[in-house]
Design an enzyme around this catalytic site. Structure first.
Site, PDB file in Angstrom:
ATOM      1  N   ASP A  38       0.823  -1.210   0.000  1.00  0.00           N
ATOM      2  CA  ASP A  38       0.000   0.000   0.000  1.00  0.00           C
ATOM      3  C   ASP A  38       0.854   1.254   0.000  1.00  0.00           C
ATOM      4  O   ASP A  38       0.509   2.258  -0.644  1.00  0.00           O
ATOM      5  CB  ASP A  38      -0.925   0.009   1.222  1.00  0.00           C
ATOM      6  CG  ASP A  38      -2.025  -1.039   1.115  1.00  0.00           C
ATOM      7  OD1 ASP A  38      -2.168  -1.639   0.032  1.00  0.00           O
ATOM      8  OD2 ASP A  38      -2.738  -1.244   2.118  1.00  0.00           O
ATOM      9  N   ASP A  42       0.636   4.433  -2.559  1.00  0.00           N
ATOM     10  CA  ASP A  42       0.426   5.807  -2.092  1.00  0.00           C
ATOM     11  C   ASP A  42       1.514   6.737  -2.612  1.00  0.00           C
ATOM     12  O   ASP A  42       1.244   7.899  -2.963  1.00  0.00           O
ATOM     13  CB  ASP A  42       0.385   5.843  -0.567  1.00  0.00           C
ATOM     14  CG  ASP A  42      -0.837   5.131  -0.004  1.00  0.00           C
ATOM     15  OD1 ASP A  42      -0.798   4.754   1.179  1.00  0.00           O
ATOM     16  OD2 ASP A  42      -1.827   4.954  -0.741  1.00  0.00           O
ATOM     17  N   SER A  87     -37.841  -2.564 -14.520  1.00  0.00           N
ATOM     18  CA  SER A  87     -37.843  -3.291 -13.255  1.00  0.00           C
ATOM     19  C   SER A  87     -38.120  -4.766 -13.535  1.00  0.00           C
ATOM     20  O   SER A  87     -38.385  -5.160 -14.666  1.00  0.00           O
ATOM     21  CB  SER A  87     -38.902  -2.714 -12.321  1.00  0.00           C
ATOM     22  OG  SER A  87     -40.166  -2.724 -12.953  1.00  0.00           O
ATOM     23  N   GLU A 127     -28.138 -14.919 -10.058  1.00  0.00           N
ATOM     24  CA  GLU A 127     -27.207 -13.950  -9.494  1.00  0.00           C
ATOM     25  C   GLU A 127     -27.795 -13.389  -8.205  1.00  0.00           C
ATOM     26  O   GLU A 127     -29.017 -13.442  -7.998  1.00  0.00           O
ATOM     27  CB  GLU A 127     -26.976 -12.790 -10.479  1.00  0.00           C
ATOM     28  CG  GLU A 127     -26.493 -13.202 -11.848  1.00  0.00           C
ATOM     29  CD  GLU A 127     -26.626 -12.060 -12.845  1.00  0.00           C
ATOM     30  OE1 GLU A 127     -27.434 -12.178 -13.791  1.00  0.00           O
ATOM     31  OE2 GLU A 127     -25.938 -11.038 -12.656  1.00  0.00           O
ATOM     32  N   LYS A 129     -29.447 -10.744  -5.822  1.00  0.00           N
ATOM     33  CA  LYS A 129     -30.235  -9.518  -5.985  1.00  0.00           C
ATOM     34  C   LYS A 129     -29.728  -8.526  -4.949  1.00  0.00           C
ATOM     35  O   LYS A 129     -30.126  -8.549  -3.789  1.00  0.00           O
ATOM     36  CB  LYS A 129     -31.729  -9.770  -5.807  1.00  0.00           C
ATOM     37  CG  LYS A 129     -32.562  -8.528  -6.109  1.00  0.00           C
ATOM     38  CD  LYS A 129     -34.034  -8.760  -5.898  1.00  0.00           C
ATOM     39  CE  LYS A 129     -34.800  -7.494  -6.253  1.00  0.00           C
ATOM     40  NZ  LYS A 129     -34.339  -6.317  -5.485  1.00  0.00           N
ATOM     41  N   GLU A 187     -25.284  -2.484 -10.113  1.00  0.00           N
ATOM     42  CA  GLU A 187     -25.756  -2.020  -8.801  1.00  0.00           C
ATOM     43  C   GLU A 187     -24.604  -1.408  -8.014  1.00  0.00           C
ATOM     44  O   GLU A 187     -23.539  -2.014  -7.874  1.00  0.00           O
ATOM     45  CB  GLU A 187     -26.340  -3.203  -8.029  1.00  0.00           C
ATOM     46  CG  GLU A 187     -27.252  -2.814  -6.896  1.00  0.00           C
ATOM     47  CD  GLU A 187     -28.714  -2.766  -7.337  1.00  0.00           C
ATOM     48  OE1 GLU A 187     -28.955  -2.837  -8.551  1.00  0.00           O
ATOM     49  OE2 GLU A 187     -29.596  -2.669  -6.479  1.00  0.00           O
ATOM     50  N   LYS A 329     -37.407 -13.215  -4.469  1.00  0.00           N
ATOM     51  CA  LYS A 329     -37.142 -12.563  -3.189  1.00  0.00           C
ATOM     52  C   LYS A 329     -37.067 -13.588  -2.058  1.00  0.00           C
ATOM     53  O   LYS A 329     -37.786 -14.576  -2.047  1.00  0.00           O
ATOM     54  CB  LYS A 329     -38.242 -11.534  -2.880  1.00  0.00           C
ATOM     55  CG  LYS A 329     -38.477 -10.509  -3.973  1.00  0.00           C
ATOM     56  CD  LYS A 329     -37.302  -9.555  -4.137  1.00  0.00           C
ATOM     57  CE  LYS A 329     -37.236  -8.514  -3.057  1.00  0.00           C
ATOM     58  NZ  LYS A 329     -38.297  -7.515  -3.143  1.00  0.00           N
ATOM     59  N   CYS A 455     -66.196   8.780   8.781  1.00  0.00           N
ATOM     60  CA  CYS A 455     -64.829   9.199   8.475  1.00  0.00           C
ATOM     61  C   CYS A 455     -64.302  10.090   9.596  1.00  0.00           C
ATOM     62  O   CYS A 455     -64.971  11.060   9.979  1.00  0.00           O
ATOM     63  CB  CYS A 455     -64.804   9.953   7.146  1.00  0.00           C
ATOM     64  SG  CYS A 455     -63.214  10.725   6.771  1.00  0.00           S
ATOM     65  N   CYS A 479     -64.385  15.719   1.785  1.00  0.00           N
ATOM     66  CA  CYS A 479     -63.449  15.199   2.789  1.00  0.00           C
ATOM     67  C   CYS A 479     -62.083  15.823   2.556  1.00  0.00           C
ATOM     68  O   CYS A 479     -61.520  15.715   1.461  1.00  0.00           O
ATOM     69  CB  CYS A 479     -63.361  13.678   2.687  1.00  0.00           C
ATOM     70  SG  CYS A 479     -62.179  12.932   3.818  1.00  0.00           S
TER      71      CYS A 479
END
EC number: 6.5.1.2
Length: 829
Positions: A38, A42, A87, A127, A129, A187, A329, A455, A479
């Site tokens: 590193d 740098d 979507s 894959e 989500k 994403e 899902k 109501c 209303c």
């Protein structure tokens, strides 16, 4: 002589350092195999920074120093997506109490795919989500030139400067097969470890921590100051190619993923794969669900795609989602909490929704305090009561809902009961000989919940139509809750698109009784806005917590001239927005009215079928019921709306206020959807098949006059038409069809549009020199044409601008006519 030898020493060193540092970053972030310490990275980075600082003209577009961010922007520019960012449809696999999944929805998806492929055997790629933010990356000649958020799928925001700070997004593509142009979709997210570190810094600095990694990623990507984004350590995973010119052209999605890696992108290695059948897909899904807590990033399911790109093309799209992919899902996260109260919310159409007010509980990454109970039937079925301990789920990981009651924890009370003397008589407690414990019983502390009879906002009766699950407030625009929601919908971007008039302003106008009806918006003036603002400010100053300060928002800006308060530009902007929205497209106007069951698509169908507002207002219910995608229920709702005198008066009031919905050509002639055999079968109270309806029409001489007057027609028809309301309906139908253009007239257009446009299908591609994409689409649709998102054999014209991509290539391959913008305008004239 190589490229470097032709440069001066400084330029040569800048090129060398840029190439070196980008390669080292690729090794570190993508391959996870750094080749230098590193400290050495740098040192080289600081050397490049110094050279670029002294020679800014030599800075390269893929310089890694761009990853530290730059000066803040004033705002984000809009980006129109060449290919819409669609979507996915969702599928769920609920688990029973033993943890066994019910994969019925996924088996149904697999069957739909097979049916669409005529029995073909698809392979699937699965894959993760990711629970992040969708973005699109555009590369030209291998260099990142633009990054945009998804936005509404059609238009997003330009976040290029911020995206360049994301360490694992290549600023220049790697490898030998770099395409001339490629648009990569993927994403942006925040790894769990980086999220924890960010929240620790937020807390240490006295700032509010983020609720979840997704919110942190979204907020970081939309920072106007890209230096803040650079500090947040975002991550990117690609998942699709939107368009491409040159390079390696894949035939399968799994090849696309491999190509991404070759170009320098990171992949979620070990967490995706290609499978031969749905059984293997589901096994991998269950494996990922178990593995979920161990992953370095948040996921809320998997994405399943047909592997073959040719099969994807064959399956196509439905509405705003592909047929060849689904978001599978995971079961939503659940938690226990207590119901503190149950009250109701009143929606735009008067829908009364019971809502459980909960003790705050952390579910699915957010703190939940309210949960929908949907309707009275659901409340009764689940028997949810105040004080109950309930299981709360974020349905689809978005909308919190009460799943079930833990009855063992229901608060109970002891109550006295009558005691039998054994021979059928009841003893009171004074003379009972049984122990006191037997004279009481444990009953729930709270009674079953019932919707109020009136109501809570306007005190109108709450009514529930037979067969309807939802109860509704009968107050309508009387209303305040319905007025506010109705006006917010009316002014919204997809409806009348009144720029500058937001929800807070409308709520204030309604609360102060300054606006009651749609037409009142067009009577607003500076004094009205000033009164609204002053009242809002007064409420803000009286609010102990200062919460009301946000009600007026930017309305609090005033100038002082001659010692008198004067409204600043905000008020004039609102009035200008109201004025500029007075000539909406007919479909937008119909959608804005808030007719029950009429969404954007139905409103557009009505506009295409009738062309003018007056025809829509007078369209008989049987004709409406014949329209594509409009069934009996929707047709009845539309007809009922326009049958009400107060609704007609409201429309007349809008027209008198200067609102003038644009007429358009009839691109859906009545002859195509409302033949007599169809509308006769939809007459109320008269049951008949289409074949018999056609025979009846022919017996009547193929005229409505014959249906009205011919005494030789069947007795059941004569009995039906003898009723006064049916006689009136037939007269209405005769008048309506007489006013509708014939099929030939419709093809020409109600205002002279020629046949080259009406009923034709257009596809727009590339950047047009004069018009934005939505403007060109509006012109075509107003002339009776249709605009599609993809090229096929059914496409009549492709309108191509600059940077036209694969759509133009496909049009040429299929022999579809290609027009320039100028040629399109000639066609429209």
């Amino acid at each position: 002589m190589n490229l470097y030898e032709s440069m001066n020493p400084t330029a040569q060193r800048i090129h060398e350092l840029t190439d070196l540092l980008n390669r080292y970053a690729y090794e570190y972030y993508t391959l996870d195999a750094p080749s230098i310490p590193d400290a050495e990275y740098d040192r080289l980075f600081r050397e490049l920074e110094a050279l670029e600082r002294n020679h800014p003209e030599l800075k390269l577009p893929d310089s890694p120093t761009q990853r530290v961010g730059g000066e803040p922007l004033a705002g984000f520019a809009e980006v129109r997506h060449e290919v819409p960012m669609l979507s996915l449809t969702n599928a769920f696999s609920p688990q029973d109490e033993n943890g066994v999944f019910d994969h019925a929805e996924m088996y149904a998806f697999d069957q739909r795919v097979r049916d669409g492929l005529d029995g073909g055997n698809p392979e699937y790629v699965i894959e993760p989500k990711f629970d992040g933010l969708a973005i699109s990356l555009l590369y030209r000649d291998g260099v990142l030139v633009q990054a945009a958020t998804r936005g509404d799928g059609t238009t997003g925001e330009d976040v290029t400067r911020n995206v360049k700070t994301v360490s694992n997004i290549p600023l220049r593509l790697h490898g030998e097969n770099v395409p001339e142009l490629i648009e990569v979709r993927g994403e942006v997210l925040m790894l769990k470890a980086d999220f924890a570190a960010l929240n620790q810094r937020q807390t240490e600095n006295g700032q509010k921590p983020f609720a979840n990694p997704r919110n942190a990623a979204a907020g970081s990507l939309r920072q106007l100051d890209s230096r803040i984004t650079a500090q947040r350590k975002l991550h990117f995973f690609p998942y699709s190619v939107a368009r491409q010119q040159g390079g390696l052209i894949a035939e399968e999605h799994i090849q696309e993923l491999a190509y991404f890696q070759a170009l320098g992108f990171s992949l979620p290695n070990g967490n995706f794969g290609c499978f031969k059948n749905i059984g293997e897909v589901l096994a991998f899904y269950e494996h990922m669900q178990q593995k979920r807590p161990e992953l370095p990033y948040e996921i809320d399911g998997t994405v399943v795609k047909v592997n073959s790109l040719a099969q994807q093309h064959e399956l196509g799209f439905i509405s705003r989602a592909p047929r060849w992919a689904v978001a599978h899902k995971f079961p939503a996260e659940e938690a226990l909490t207590i119901v503190e109260a149950i009250d109701v919310q009143i929606g735009r159409t008067g829908a009364v929704t019971p809502v459980a007010r909960l003790q705050p509980v952390f579910v699915g990454g957010v703190t939940v305090t309210n949960a929908t109970l949907h309707n009275q039937d659901e409340v009764s079925r689940k028997d949810v009561r105040v004080g109950d301990t309930v299981v709360v789920r974020r349905a689809g990981d978005v909308i919190p809902e009460v799943v079930r009651v833990i009855f063992e924890r229901r608060p109970m009370q002891e109550t006295a009961v009558a005691v039998s003397d054994g021979i059928g008589h009841q003893q009171d407690d004074l003379f009972a000989e049984t122990p006191s414990a037997k004279q009481t019983e444990s009953v729930p502390l709270h009674k079953p919940y019932r919707l109020p009879a009136r109501c809570p906002i306007c005190r109108s009766e709450i009514e529930r139509e037979e067969g309807e699950a939802v109860a509704r407030c009968s107050g309508g625009m009387l209303c305040q809750a319905q007025r506010a929601q109705g006006l917010i919908h009316f002014a919204s971007r997809k409806a009348m698109d009144i720029d500058g008039l937001g929800e807070k302003q409308i709520e204030q106008l309604v609360a102060q009784d300054l606006v009651r009806h749609f037409a009142d918006l067009y009577r607003i003036d500076i004094p009205t806005l000033q009164k609204m603002k002053e009242t809002a400010d007064k409420g803000s100053s009286e609010n102990e917590n200062g919460d009301a300060e946000t009600v007026s928002g930017d309305l609090s800006k005033y100038n002082t001239q001659n010692g008198k308060k004067q409204p600043t530009k905000w008020a004039q902007n609102i009035l200008a927005g109201i004025e500029s929205g007075k000539t909406p497209e007919l479909a937008r106007f119909l959608f804005a009215l808030g007719i029950r069951h009429v969404g954007e698509r139905t409103a557009k169908t009505l506009a295409q079928a009738f062309g003018t507002l007056e025809r829509v207002r007078r369209a008989p219910e049987p004709v409406l019921a014949c329209l594509p995608d409009i069934g009996t229920v929707v047709a009845r709702s539309i007809a009922h709306f326009f049958a009400q005198a107060e609704q007609q008066a409201m429309i007349d009031e809008l027209l008198a206020a200067g609102v003038a919905p644009q007429a358009q050509a009839v691109s859906l002639p009545a002859a195509q959807y409302a033949g007599p055999q169809r509308w006769i079968t939809r007459l109320p109270g008269f049951k008949i098949s289409e074949n018999k309806a056609q025979a009846l029409w022919e017996l009547a001489g193929q005229s409505i006059e014959g249906l009205q007057n011919d005494k030789a027609l069947p007795a059941d028809w004569q009995a039906w038409r003898s009723k006064a309301q049916n006689t009136a309906l037939l007269e209405n139908l005769k008048t309506f069809f007489a006013q509708m253009p014939s099929e030939d007239e419709a093809a020409q257009g109600s205002d002279g549009i020629n046949k080259a446009v009406a009923g034709k299908t257009f596809v727009l591609t590339g950047t047009l020199p004069t018009f934005k994409r939505d403007q060109a689409q509006a012109l075509i649709e107003a002339a009776g044409g249709k605009v599609s998102g993809s090229v096929s054999k059914k496409t009549d014209y492709v309108v191509a601008g600059e940077t036209a991509g694969s759509k133009l290539e496909k049009a040429n391959a299929l022999g579809v006519s290609v027009l320039s913008e100028a040629e399109l305008l000639t066609l429209l004239c």
